[in-house]
Design a protein around this motif. Structure first.
Motif, PDB file in Angstrom:
ATOM      1  N   GLY A   1      33.529  45.132   7.970  1.00 45.22           N
ATOM      2  CA  GLY A   1      33.523  45.883   6.726  1.00 45.22           C
ATOM      3  C   GLY A   1      33.066  47.323   6.833  1.00 45.22           C
ATOM      4  O   GLY A   1      33.108  48.061   5.841  1.00 45.22           O
ATOM      5  N   THR A   2      32.641  47.765   8.018  1.00 50.68           N
ATOM      6  CA  THR A   2      32.132  49.122   8.183  1.00 50.68           C
ATOM      7  C   THR A   2      33.051  49.924   9.099  1.00 50.68           C
ATOM      8  O   THR A   2      33.291  49.508  10.245  1.00 50.68           O
ATOM      9  CB  THR A   2      30.711  49.113   8.789  1.00 50.68           C
ATOM     10  N   PRO A   3      33.568  51.064   8.638  1.00 43.73           N
ATOM     11  CA  PRO A   3      34.360  51.920   9.536  1.00 43.73           C
ATOM     12  C   PRO A   3      33.486  52.419  10.696  1.00 43.73           C
ATOM     13  O   PRO A   3      32.350  52.859  10.474  1.00 43.73           O
ATOM     14  CB  PRO A   3      34.802  53.080   8.635  1.00 43.73           C
TER      15      PRO A   3
ATOM     16  N   MET B   1      34.678  40.424  11.999  1.00 43.22           N
ATOM     17  CA  MET B   1      36.072  40.683  11.638  1.00 43.22           C
ATOM     18  C   MET B   1      36.421  42.122  11.975  1.00 43.22           C
ATOM     19  O   MET B   1      35.629  43.035  11.741  1.00 43.22           O
ATOM     20  CB  MET B   1      36.292  40.417  10.149  1.00 43.22           C
ATOM     21  N   ILE B   2      37.602  42.327  12.538  1.00 45.72           N
ATOM     22  CA  ILE B   2      38.044  43.664  12.917  1.00 45.72           C
ATOM     23  C   ILE B   2      39.368  43.947  12.219  1.00 45.72           C
ATOM     24  O   ILE B   2      40.314  43.162  12.299  1.00 45.72           O
ATOM     25  CB  ILE B   2      38.222  43.780  14.440  1.00 45.72           C
ATOM     26  N   GLU B   3      39.410  45.080  11.528  1.00 44.45           N
ATOM     27  CA  GLU B   3      40.620  45.478  10.824  1.00 44.45           C
ATOM     28  C   GLU B   3      41.044  46.867  11.279  1.00 44.45           C
ATOM     29  O   GLU B   3      40.197  47.733  11.532  1.00 44.45           O
ATOM     30  CB  GLU B   3      40.375  45.514   9.310  1.00 44.45           C
ATOM     31  N   LEU B   4      42.349  47.066  11.365  1.00 49.44           N
ATOM     32  CA  LEU B   4      42.919  48.390  11.559  1.00 49.44           C
ATOM     33  C   LEU B   4      43.575  48.765  10.237  1.00 49.44           C
ATOM     34  O   LEU B   4      44.624  48.224   9.885  1.00 49.44           O
ATOM     35  CB  LEU B   4      43.951  48.378  12.689  1.00 49.44           C
ATOM     36  N   THR B   5      42.946  49.649   9.501  1.00 50.42           N
ATOM     37  CA  THR B   5      43.443  49.970   8.170  1.00 50.42           C
ATOM     38  C   THR B   5      43.208  51.434   7.864  1.00 50.42           C
ATOM     39  O   THR B   5      42.153  51.990   8.198  1.00 50.42           O
ATOM     40  CB  THR B   5      42.752  49.082   7.103  1.00 50.42           C
ATOM     41  N   ARG B   6      44.203  52.077   7.270  1.00 52.79           N
ATOM     42  CA  ARG B   6      44.133  53.495   6.898  1.00 52.79           C
ATOM     43  C   ARG B   6      43.700  54.354   8.083  1.00 52.79           C
ATOM     44  O   ARG B   6      42.930  55.277   7.946  1.00 52.79           O
ATOM     45  CB  ARG B   6      43.199  53.696   5.704  1.00 52.79           C
ATOM     46  N   LYS B   7      44.181  53.987   9.253  1.00 55.89           N
ATOM     47  CA  LYS B   7      43.897  54.698  10.499  1.00 55.89           C
ATOM     48  C   LYS B   7      42.417  54.645  10.872  1.00 55.89           C
ATOM     49  O   LYS B   7      41.896  55.529  11.568  1.00 55.89           O
ATOM     50  CB  LYS B   7      44.393  56.157  10.431  1.00 55.89           C
ATOM     51  N   GLN B   8      41.746  53.598  10.410  1.00 56.48           N
ATOM     52  CA  GLN B   8      40.336  53.390  10.715  1.00 56.48           C
ATOM     53  C   GLN B   8      40.154  52.096  11.492  1.00 56.48           C
ATOM     54  O   GLN B   8      40.967  51.175  11.395  1.00 56.48           O
ATOM     55  CB  GLN B   8      39.506  53.347   9.435  1.00 56.48           C
TER      56      GLN B   8
END
Length: 822
Positions: A13-15, A1-8
């Motif tokens: 689950g790992t930045p 899973m890939i997320e773009l969140t809080r500019k990360q």
């Protein structure tokens, strides 16, 4: 899973910091793919990016081979899977346009032959000199869908959410760039019909044009404008094309999603550097802002080629990152999809050669500003294969560069380690060692914001015969962004200021902050009103440039001058027999009399004069406005840490980080994370070792001693980093890795009064040993200092007890090593 969140960028689950290298499978023989990827892994990169060129995969009869039936190098899945076998993520760049120095920028020759209506003419109907197309022409979209239907099914099962390694898909490449660099708007009949509808919506019956949109004479009105409507047309074309590019990207994304591309970010590549300069880069942001800004699932990536890392280059790069972030939402991270790599010897003729440290210094600056993905372009060169059809263009190869391609790359065309390979690998390994905190840290900013006026970069279209269009474009180009001669940004960086940017067409500066703005005679009325409102509410403004007097369409606009009750005269420029020079007064003094390229007479009715020419004519003023103030410096000033620091200090903004060096060259900033970790970033772009004292938040670091910063070097120094269960409170060593229970450090930076050190938080037992001394402090902090600066330092730490104990009970140990000084 890939997320773009809080500019990360968060993967499973790992930045993460994604460090990628561009490797063109289609330029490397199939039997050599593994050797190139082994070099990628050896360099420490975690991802591979590649264009997937339509022109290469389509055969002369129109069939498309992406499985290797006609050439083994066309087996895209095999290359992506080889990357996966080595643990490498993959960034797919399938176009339809890919550029990459390919013929037709990656579009098959057949498409142009069969659909001549998609090829635009520009001003006065003159054919465009580039191979651009009308992106939204129905025939082009249908051909693009056909290409996507061939290539995207190869990628979909390999997407990261589907268990594969494809983590990002780029839609097209450098959209709008070809029209910008040739000043040839895509004025097809199809586009003019769309523009007519847009004009009707914007103006209705109040339109500024003599012909009804879409009616008789409409095409002539747009293609060959008169001065009567040239000003509005320049502005309207820029605004309209932003929407058209956005519609194009929506069309591409819809096609991709319909074909199953979901769960990974879509990327937009932002172009704009030119001739080794980054100053025009925001033209790309201006063109493409509506394709990605604030849109979930979209990320923008910089595309920059600026050569050697110098103060000029680094100033441009700092602005690029700040302006990109200014139009992002709270989740969208900074990335760089084409990060110039290699030696610079692109023509294989030794015309130029960058210092190998160039990529490292640029990388360090970008990561300090929050970049989460860097793709080194080009990481590995190759051989351009022959075209499948003879086009009789001098080489009949896929690329116009000839047989060998990527001669400047860290890995050469034949797979040899290039001039910059070792330095690039060293950089990547340094980033990997610091990834846990770099991936979650954001740059800290002082109470200073650089103004981004995006419409000042909508200068890509101007009829060459129009005096009004030319005057506007010339004025905007000279004064926008970092200010003329980059005086604003370079001075602020040398003064230790850490700052972001504010998109002034969309939002106001932070309440009470100092807005730093480079602007010329053309400044939109809405922006002038926003600047005035900021000052009236208690904000402060530092403006460099002549007094704004026109709106973007050329109509008179004196909102700011009227608010300041400020009269002004003409701009006086230097010549072969006139050498305008300026003198500082008030808070600006003392400052040496300085020659400038131009100055403008100012006639203030209140406030203080802070700059005059040598005859006493005012050209710099400090004027109260409401509860705030505006400093206007109307002269072509050089970069000056002293002058601009005094200006910002007078306006109430002090630098959180300040340095003292005998010569310019050291750039500093700090980053911090939500969990309290913090780091100091030091970059010396000069060729000299510079002793540097550092003051942070009003306190001298290292007891006021000067760091000895080597030439062409960069460091991430701890101000509070959690490393394998130990908190490093501060020190002069950069973490180089955690391996087998040991923390390795790069050679420590020395201090002018002795060797460097590292401070470890209370609660940690430091065991005595050879080669270093341990100094406990009353608060429980332990300082470790090497006895021999050139010797390897090994420190064993037991985290169980808060006491320094020479004979601890057996228990878990942590080994900290400092490698030898270079």
């Amino acid at each position: 899973m890939i997320e773009l969140t809080r500019k990360q960028v968060v993967i499973d689950g790992t930045p993460r910091i994604v460090m990628a290298g561009e490797v063109h499978y289609f330029r490397v023989a199939r039997e050599e793919w593994e050797q190139r990827l082994d070099l990628v892994v050896e360099a420490g990169l975690t991802a591979v990016a590649s264009y997937i060129p339509w022109v290469y995969h389509e055969l002369p009869d129109g069939t498309i081979d992406v499985s290797g039936t006609t050439r083994p190098e066309r087996d895209v899945a095999a290359f992506v899977d080889l990357c996966a076998d080595r643990g490498l993520m993959f960034i797919a760049r399938p176009g339809p346009f890919v550029m990459a120095e390919l013929k037709n920028e990656g579009i098959p020759f057949r498409v142009y032959r069969e659909h001549p209506e998609i090829v635009p003419g520009g001003w006065d109907g003159v054919p465009t000199p580039s191979r651009t197309v009308d992106y939204l022409a129905p025939a082009f979209l249908e051909e693009t869908r056909r290409w996507y239907e061939a290539i995207l099914p190869v990628l979909v099962p390999r997407l990261q959410p589907n268990g594969g390694n494809v983590v990002m898909v780029q839609l097209d490449n450098e959209v709008g760039m070809l029209a910008w660099v040739t000043n040839s708007p895509d004025l097809t009949d199809h586009l003019l019909e769309h523009f007519a509808r847009w004009v009707d919506v914007k103006y209705g019956a109040a339109r500024p044009y003599p012909a009804a949109p879409g009616g008789d004479g409409w095409a002539e009105v747009v293609r060959s404008p008169s001065e009567e409507w040239a000003g509005p047309l320049r502005v309207d074309l820029g605004e309209f094309m932003r929407e058209r590019f956005a519609d194009y990207v929506v069309a591409l994304r819809t096609m991709a999603e319909d074909l199953g591309v979901r769960g990974v970010p879509f990327a937009i590549n932002i172009h704009g550097t030119e001739g080794g300069s980054g100053t025009p880069f925001p033209i790309g942001i201006s063109q493409l802002v509506r394709t990605y800004s604030g849109i979930p699932g979209m990320v923008s990536g910089s595309d920059h080629y600026m050569g050697e890392a110098t103060l000029t280059t680094m100033s441009d790069l700092y602005v690029i990152n700040a302006f990109m972030d200014a139009v992002h939402d709270d989740d969208q991270p900074l990335t760089s999809l084409e990060f110039e790599a290699g030696s610079g010897d692109y023509g294989a003729g030794a015309e130029m050669q960058y210092d190998p440290s160039t990529a490292e210094l640029k990388t360090r600056l970008c990561l300090a500003q929050g970049n989460r993905l860097v793709n080194y372009y080009l990481f590995a060169g190759g051989i351009n294969p022959p075209l499948d059809e003879v086009v009789d263009d001098g080489n009949d190869r896929l690329s116009f560069t000839g047989e060998r391609h990527g001669t400047a790359a860290p890995v050469g065309p034949e797979g040899q380690r290039g001039f910059a390979y070792a330095a690039t690998a060293r950089t990547v390994h340094a980033v990997t060692a610091n990834e846990p905190w770099l991936a979650v840290m954001d740059e800290e900013h002082d109470e200073v914001e650089l103004g981004l006026v995006l419409d000042a970069y909508a200068t890509e279209y101007h009829h060459p015969a129009s005096a009004l269009m030319t005057d506007a474009v010339t004025d905007l180009t000279q004064h926008r962004g970092a200010g003329q001669r980059r005086a604003l940004v370079r001075s602020l960086l040398l003064g230790g200021y850490r700052f972001g940017a504010v998109h002034l067409e969309e939002r106001s500066p932070r309440a009470g902050s100092v807005l730093v703005l480079g602007a010329g005679r053309y400044l939109a009325a809405d922006v002038q009103r926003r600047v005035v409102a900021h000052a009236e509410a208690g904000g402060r403004v530092l403006l460099l440039g002549p007094v704004p007097e026109r709106d973007l369409d050329g109509s008179p606009c004196h909102v700011l001058a009227d608010a300041l009750d400020l009269g002004h005269g003409e701009v006086v420029r230097d010549s072969g027999h006139y050498y305008p020079s300026v003198v500082a007064h008030g808070w600006a003094a003392p400052w040496p009399e300085t020659r400038v390229g131009w100055r403008q007479e100012l006639r203030p009715t209140r406030g203080d004069v802070v700059l005059t020419d040598v005859y006493g004519t005012a050209c710099g003023v400090d004027v109260p406005l409401g509860d705030g103030r505006v400093v206007l410096l109307a002269a072509e000033l050089p970069s000056s840490r002293e002058l601009f620091t005094r200006a910002l200090t007078a306006l109430g903004a002090t630098a959180g980080v300040s340095t003292s060096t005998p010569f310019p060259g050291v750039i500093t900033t700090t980053t911090a994370s939500a969990d309290g970790q913090r780091a100091l970033h030091l970059i010396n772009v000069s060729g000299a070792a510079l002793p540097t004292t550092v003051t942070l938040d009003g306190e001298e670091l290292f007891d006021g001693a000067a760091l000895q910063v080597p030439p062409r070097s960069g460091f991430v120094l701890p101000l509070g980093l959690d490393v394998a269960g130990v908190r490093l409170l501060g020190g002069t060593g950069e973490v180089a890795g955690v391996e087998d229970g040991a923390i390795r450090f790069r050679p420590f930076l020395g201090l002018d009064d002795g060797p460097g050190h590292v401070d470890i938080a209370p609660g940690t037992v430091v065991l005595p040993g050879d080669g270093y001394e341990v100094t406990p402090f009353p608060d429980g902090t332990v300082r470790v200092t090497p006895l021999d600066a050139a010797a390897e330092l090994v420190v064993r730490v037991d985290t169980r007890s808060p006491l320094v104990d020479p004979n601890p009970e057996p228990g878990p140990e942590l080994v900290i090593e400092a490698s030898q000084r270079a």
